[in-house]
Design a protein around this motif. Structure first.
Motif, mmCIF file in Angstrom:
data_model
loop_
_atom_site.group_PDB
_atom_site.id
_atom_site.type_symbol
_atom_site.label_atom_id
_atom_site.label_comp_id
_atom_site.label_asym_id
_atom_site.label_seq_id
_atom_site.Cartn_x
_atom_site.Cartn_y
_atom_site.Cartn_z
ATOM 1 N N MET A 139 0.844 -1.194 0.000
ATOM 2 C CA MET A 139 0.000 0.000 0.000
ATOM 3 C C MET A 139 0.884 1.250 0.000
ATOM 4 S SD MET A 139 -2.984 1.144 2.690
ATOM 5 C CE MET A 139 -1.824 1.434 4.028
ATOM 6 N N THR A 140 0.544 2.210 -0.840
ATOM 7 C CA THR A 140 1.276 3.455 -0.895
ATOM 8 C C THR A 140 0.913 4.344 0.282
ATOM 9 O OG1 THR A 140 1.344 3.378 -3.303
ATOM 10 C CG2 THR A 140 1.757 5.508 -2.268
ATOM 11 N N THR A 141 1.926 4.868 0.934
ATOM 12 C CA THR A 141 1.706 5.771 2.061
ATOM 13 C C THR A 141 1.696 7.211 1.561
ATOM 14 O OG1 THR A 141 2.817 4.247 3.568
ATOM 15 C CG2 THR A 141 2.578 6.540 4.287
ATOM 16 N N ILE A 142 0.664 7.948 1.868
ATOM 17 C CA ILE A 142 0.629 9.354 1.488
ATOM 18 C C ILE A 142 1.102 10.205 2.654
ATOM 19 C CG2 ILE A 142 -1.235 8.968 -0.165
ATOM 20 C CD1 ILE A 142 -3.134 10.339 1.840
ATOM 21 N N THR A 143 1.624 11.377 2.318
ATOM 22 C CA THR A 143 2.124 12.288 3.343
ATOM 23 C C THR A 143 1.480 13.650 3.178
ATOM 24 O OG1 THR A 143 3.984 12.976 1.961
ATOM 25 C CG2 THR A 143 4.355 11.110 3.445
ATOM 26 N N ASP A 144 1.437 14.381 4.232
ATOM 27 C CA ASP A 144 0.953 15.759 4.192
ATOM 28 C C ASP A 144 2.052 16.618 3.563
ATOM 29 O OD1 ASP A 144 0.211 18.406 4.692
ATOM 30 O OD2 ASP A 144 -0.648 17.930 6.662
ATOM 31 N N PRO A 145 1.817 17.242 2.396
ATOM 32 C CA PRO A 145 2.882 17.998 1.740
ATOM 33 C C PRO A 145 3.334 19.219 2.524
ATOM 34 C CG PRO A 145 0.781 18.428 0.663
ATOM 35 C CD PRO A 145 0.559 17.304 1.638
ATOM 36 N N ARG A 146 2.528 19.670 3.477
ATOM 37 C CA ARG A 146 2.911 20.825 4.281
ATOM 38 C C ARG A 146 4.025 20.494 5.260
ATOM 39 N NH1 ARG A 146 -2.742 21.981 6.934
ATOM 40 N NH2 ARG A 146 -2.482 19.703 7.125
ATOM 41 N N THR A 147 4.100 19.227 5.653
ATOM 42 C CA THR A 147 5.056 18.839 6.691
ATOM 43 C C THR A 147 6.020 17.753 6.235
ATOM 44 O OG1 THR A 147 3.416 17.259 7.559
ATOM 45 C CG2 THR A 147 3.477 19.463 8.534
ATOM 46 N N LYS A 148 6.022 17.436 4.958
ATOM 47 C CA LYS A 148 6.890 16.365 4.459
ATOM 48 C C LYS A 148 8.360 16.695 4.655
ATOM 49 C CE LYS A 148 7.785 13.496 0.409
ATOM 50 N NZ LYS A 148 7.379 13.182 -0.976
ATOM 51 N N HIS A 149 8.699 17.967 4.493
ATOM 52 C CA HIS A 149 10.067 18.426 4.694
ATOM 53 C C HIS A 149 10.068 19.601 5.669
ATOM 54 C CE1 HIS A 149 12.119 15.910 1.725
ATOM 55 N NE2 HIS A 149 11.060 16.067 0.957
ATOM 56 N N LEU A 150 11.269 20.071 5.966
ATOM 57 C CA LEU A 150 11.446 21.138 6.951
ATOM 58 C C LEU A 150 10.545 22.329 6.666
ATOM 59 C CD1 LEU A 150 13.095 22.304 9.346
ATOM 60 C CD2 LEU A 150 14.621 23.300 7.621
ATOM 61 N N THR A 203 6.239 24.419 -7.654
ATOM 62 C CA THR A 203 6.317 25.694 -6.930
ATOM 63 C C THR A 203 5.673 25.691 -5.556
ATOM 64 O OG1 THR A 203 4.259 26.475 -7.914
ATOM 65 C CG2 THR A 203 6.307 26.951 -9.132
ATOM 66 N N GLY A 204 5.184 24.548 -5.082
ATOM 67 C CA GLY A 204 4.496 24.552 -3.795
ATOM 68 C C GLY A 204 3.148 25.261 -3.839
ATOM 69 N N GLY A 205 2.608 25.417 -5.044
ATOM 70 C CA GLY A 205 1.293 26.049 -5.186
ATOM 71 C C GLY A 205 1.325 27.481 -5.666
#
Length: 292
Positions: free
Chosen positions: A1-12, A287-289
């Motif tokens: 199963m693919t794990t999704i992440t919150d893009p707001r907190t994936k990196h610093l 561009t992060g949106g």
């Protein structure tokens, strides 16, 4: 199963450390260390048998692309400034760990002979050339009233515009149908910052370069595209000379943080691969949106 992440907190997510404005643009002196995908990028044989030249491939976005291309099966040559030898060797080691050939091409691409030679040497050393990533760039914070010395202006133009032109001119006769040229543009080419006046000028010009070259080379079977990064955390950022801006770098994007070089690698792999066989003349925003 693919794990999704919150893009707001994936990196610093800032604030980034205060910078003293003296960073020379080297990975080992960049804190926090950028993520180039060293521990995360997994290839799926999308570029097996391909031969790539990446300008500015020693660090930042260029290193992330080199890692991804190698893990997808491509042999990789990287061009870089001689003072970045340590970074280049580290990138080459990562390429070789993926079981691929790495070719190091030190030299200053603002010199026409060096830019042209880098293409010829990559073609010879790799046994071909069908992927050209024009990524090397230079920027510095500028003062108001276009207060930029001609020497500095010339350096930006020769790094960001002349070198890609020289390299494409040298490469196109060597590249077979099915090849791909990928140019690193920038959100600055669409939403320019006064503090990066000359840099933004070059990035806007590269957008036109991509679109015109794509129209020209389509009948030859060569695709030309661009990737427009937003605020990406690379050694170029603390080396720009804006210590007051570094701690909040990227915080204004809708995702609220700067991107990492690893988050661009997939865009370059897509544009290089057969998955993008009908994609040409496109500027792909990462561009992060933020809007182009």
């Amino acid at each position: 199963m693919t794990t999704i992440t919150d893009p707001r907190t994936k990196h610093l997510r800032g604030p980034l450390p205060q910078d003293d404005g003296t960073q020379p643009g080297l990975t080992e002196e960049t804190a926090p260390r950028p993520d180039h995908g060293e521990d995360s990028y997994q290839g799926s044989e999308r570029l097996v048998g391909r031969h790539a030249l990446i300008s500015g491939g020693d660090s930042g976005i260029g290193r992330a692309v080199a890692i991804a291309f190698a893990r997808e099966g491509a042999d990789v040559a990287i061009s870089y400034l001689p003072e970045e030898q340590g970074d280049a060797e580290n990138t080459a080691a990562l390429v070789e760990q993926a079981g691929r050939t790495a070719v190091l091409l030190p030299g200053d691409l603002t010199d026409e002979a060096t830019a042209r030679a880098s293409v010829a040497q990559a073609h010879e050393s790799l046994g071909g050339l069908d992927l050209l990533v024009l990524n090397a760039a230079y920027q510095k914070q500028r003062e108001n009233d276009a207060d930029i010395s001609t020497e500095e202006f010339d350096r930006v133009m020769r790094t960001n515009l002349y070198a890609p032109f020289w390299m494409v001119r040298e490469a196109l006769p060597l590249m077979p149908a099915g090849s791909s040229v990928i140019v690193t543009t920038s959100i600055q080419g669409f939403s320019p910052s006064p503090a990066l006046l000359d840099y933004a000028m070059t990035k806007a010009a590269l957008v036109a370069f991509v679109q015109a070259l794509a129209s020209q080379q389509g009948p030859e079977g060569i695709r030309v595209n661009g990737v427009a990064p937003g605020p990406i955390w690379t050694p170029l950022i603390p080396a720009t000379g804006w210590p007051e801006n570094v701690p909040k770098f990227g915080s204004g994007s809708p995702l609220g943080r700067p991107g990492q070089p690893a988050e661009l690698a997939g865009a370059y792999v897509y544009l290089a691969s057969e998955d993008a066989s009908y994609t040409s003349g496109t500027i792909l925003a990462v561009t992060g949106g933020e809007h182009l």
